[in-house]
Enzyme design. Sequence first.
Site, PDB file in Angstrom:
ATOM      1  N   GLU A  43      12.920   6.990 -14.487  1.00 38.66           N
ATOM      2  CA  GLU A  43      13.452   8.320 -14.177  1.00 38.66           C
ATOM      3  C   GLU A  43      13.831   8.424 -12.694  1.00 38.66           C
ATOM      4  O   GLU A  43      14.855   9.018 -12.343  1.00 38.66           O
ATOM      5  CB  GLU A  43      12.419   9.386 -14.550  1.00 38.66           C
ATOM      6  CG  GLU A  43      12.215   9.564 -16.052  1.00 38.66           C
ATOM      7  CD  GLU A  43      11.437   8.415 -16.708  1.00 38.66           C
ATOM      8  OE1 GLU A  43      10.781   7.623 -15.997  1.00 38.66           O
ATOM      9  OE2 GLU A  43      11.500   8.306 -17.945  1.00 38.66           O
ATOM     10  N   GLY A  62       0.814  -1.211   0.000  1.00 37.85           N
ATOM     11  CA  GLY A  62       0.000   0.000   0.000  1.00 37.85           C
ATOM     12  C   GLY A  62       0.847   1.260   0.000  1.00 37.85           C
ATOM     13  O   GLY A  62       0.961   1.933   1.027  1.00 37.85           O
ATOM     14  N   SER A  71       1.481   3.565  -3.381  1.00 41.46           N
ATOM     15  CA  SER A  71       1.011   4.602  -4.298  1.00 41.46           C
ATOM     16  C   SER A  71      -0.389   5.089  -3.948  1.00 41.46           C
ATOM     17  O   SER A  71      -1.230   4.327  -3.473  1.00 41.46           O
ATOM     18  CB  SER A  71       0.987   4.069  -5.735  1.00 41.46           C
ATOM     19  OG  SER A  71       2.282   3.775  -6.166  1.00 41.46           O
ATOM     20  N   GLU A  77      13.266  -5.011  -3.210  1.00 46.54           N
ATOM     21  CA  GLU A  77      12.383  -5.127  -4.355  1.00 46.54           C
ATOM     22  C   GLU A  77      13.120  -4.896  -5.666  1.00 46.54           C
ATOM     23  O   GLU A  77      12.644  -5.322  -6.714  1.00 46.54           O
ATOM     24  CB  GLU A  77      11.265  -4.082  -4.182  1.00 46.54           C
ATOM     25  CG  GLU A  77      10.103  -4.260  -5.127  1.00 46.54           C
ATOM     26  CD  GLU A  77       9.085  -3.130  -5.031  1.00 46.54           C
ATOM     27  OE1 GLU A  77       8.857  -2.619  -3.928  1.00 46.54           O
ATOM     28  OE2 GLU A  77       8.530  -2.779  -6.070  1.00 46.54           O
TER      29      GLU A  77
END
Lengths: 233, 379
Positions: free
Chosen positions: B366, B131, B133, B248
């Site tokens: 980016e 949880g 974004s 991750e």
Amino acid sequence: MSAARDMLCDTARVVFAEAAKAGISPVEEAGFGLLLVPEEQGGFGGDWGDVNAVLQIAGVVAPDLPVAELIVDAPLLPAAAVSLMAGAMGQALALSIDHVNMRQQFGRALGKFQAVQQSLAVMACEVRAVEAAAAALAARLDGVGLDPSAAGFEIAAAKLRANRAVGVVTSIAHQVHGAIGFTEEYDLHRVTVPLMRWRGAHGHDAHWARRLGDQVAGLGGRGLWEAMTARGA
Amino acid sequence: MQGFALYPFDPPGDIAALRADLRAWLAVNQPKDDVVARANCWASFDRDFSRALGAAGYVGMTLPARYGGGDRHPLERYVVIEELLAAGAPVGAHWIADRQTGPLILRYGSEEQRERYLPGIAKGELYACIGLSEPGAGSDLAAVRTTARETAEGWRINGQKIWTTGAHFSHIILALVRTEEGSERNAGLSQLLVDLDTPGITIRPIIDMAGHHDFNEVFFDDVLVPHGALVGERGQGWKQVTAELGLERSGPERYLSSHALFVALIDAAGPDPDPAVATLIGELASEMWTLRQLSMSTAAKLAAGEDPMVEASVVKELGNAFEQDMPRRVQAIIDCNWDDDTDLAKLLRVLLIASPSFSLRGGTREVIRGIIARGLGLR
């Protein structure tokens, strides 16, 4: 890095710098030709990890001298080129970082511009990849007693990876340097021009890609994974 | 970031036997029919497979035995997951719980949380989602606005998460929420571990451009959870999340998502390929071999307790580019119609459509390049 390798690298930096002005003889006199010769035969008893470290220095300090040819036999020159290239690319990156942190335009350092940051991140990834390829190739060569035929996969993969990084690394390095990097006086070309040369030496991209591709085709899709894992970790 | 050396990847135990056992297990237990599920397989959901994998001891491997785990070394787990990914096994159901939620609960969670959740995770039966974004907090994660207020009964959560992969089949969500009223940016954030069947939670699907239901919106409408839902330290959510992202970003899933296509390409090319195809195979093999070295080195560093944030980002950046370019490069030279019924065509189609997400999930290209630039001393 071991203490012995640290000392070896310190010596290499001094001797190669001298040789850059005087020619190859200081390198010969310092005994670098004996780097891979076993101790019991009067040599240094080094491994390819040592060769990798020394040639990365040669790639920066004395790229135009035949240091690799002095240390290794012809079948291992493609592997040696990977180390030279890794060293030169690391130097191109270091020069680029220094330059963009120092050079001011529009009232701030070039390195503060996102466009420049993103370019240098791309370049750094390529440099890290080639350094990793050089290190992994060294581990393989040392694991197989420096037998090039037992490291055919890794030599092809590493030289090809290094070749493919040359375009990205040299073009970004020159781009972020601007005009100063294109001068005879500034040091950047001392590593970028050798990189351009090494890409075509000891097997260009297509040479190694074909060779590796044929080898992998012979392994089959699943066989590639089995071979890759059997050869390391 | 100067002076990069490979960190030795040296797992304990008999790694060759570990690989051989798992390969033999997969030969029996991996579903064979669905070739498309082998592409991007860490998004392929298969509850039965996850359960069987857990029962065989390949989930929650690094968790302590007292919580149902395998007490194995992180690099043994690395070997197992690279084998699963290379085989295209459908590991999506338990993937997030196994990779990050379980380790995070072990590291920061309370004893009660560990006992409650870790055994189910290790069985391959309890699934988790991330949880992070929100509609206004994508790349700019510090803009999180979902709040949790401490009351006498517990935490009251209000707000919304989005792009939540697997929320519809998960049991728990580890939510980053603002626990300190009036706090801004990365201060005042905490992590709450919330059971997804708690009243007040609504999960709505978002169908992706491939027609799949992977991600969701998750709404919190005055959701009451116990005080014990807090994970780790109140106000330290940002620090904990940053550590979580390190787990991750550098795993083998960052370069093996398109591996099923590479396998199909090599098999379709046969032992004596056309020169152009051989060249492409050689290029891809060279890149994959290099990525594997980088990923293993980063995993070894993580296992040794270091925090190789920049190196993890290098793996993600290069790996994403590799697995994203592969379908395009294959399409550029292989004779193959869009809707052909061959394995190669099916995998190509699926991966061309799936691959734009590769450089979005887990941090956009980016953002990742920005992290690398910071490591170079530019920011």
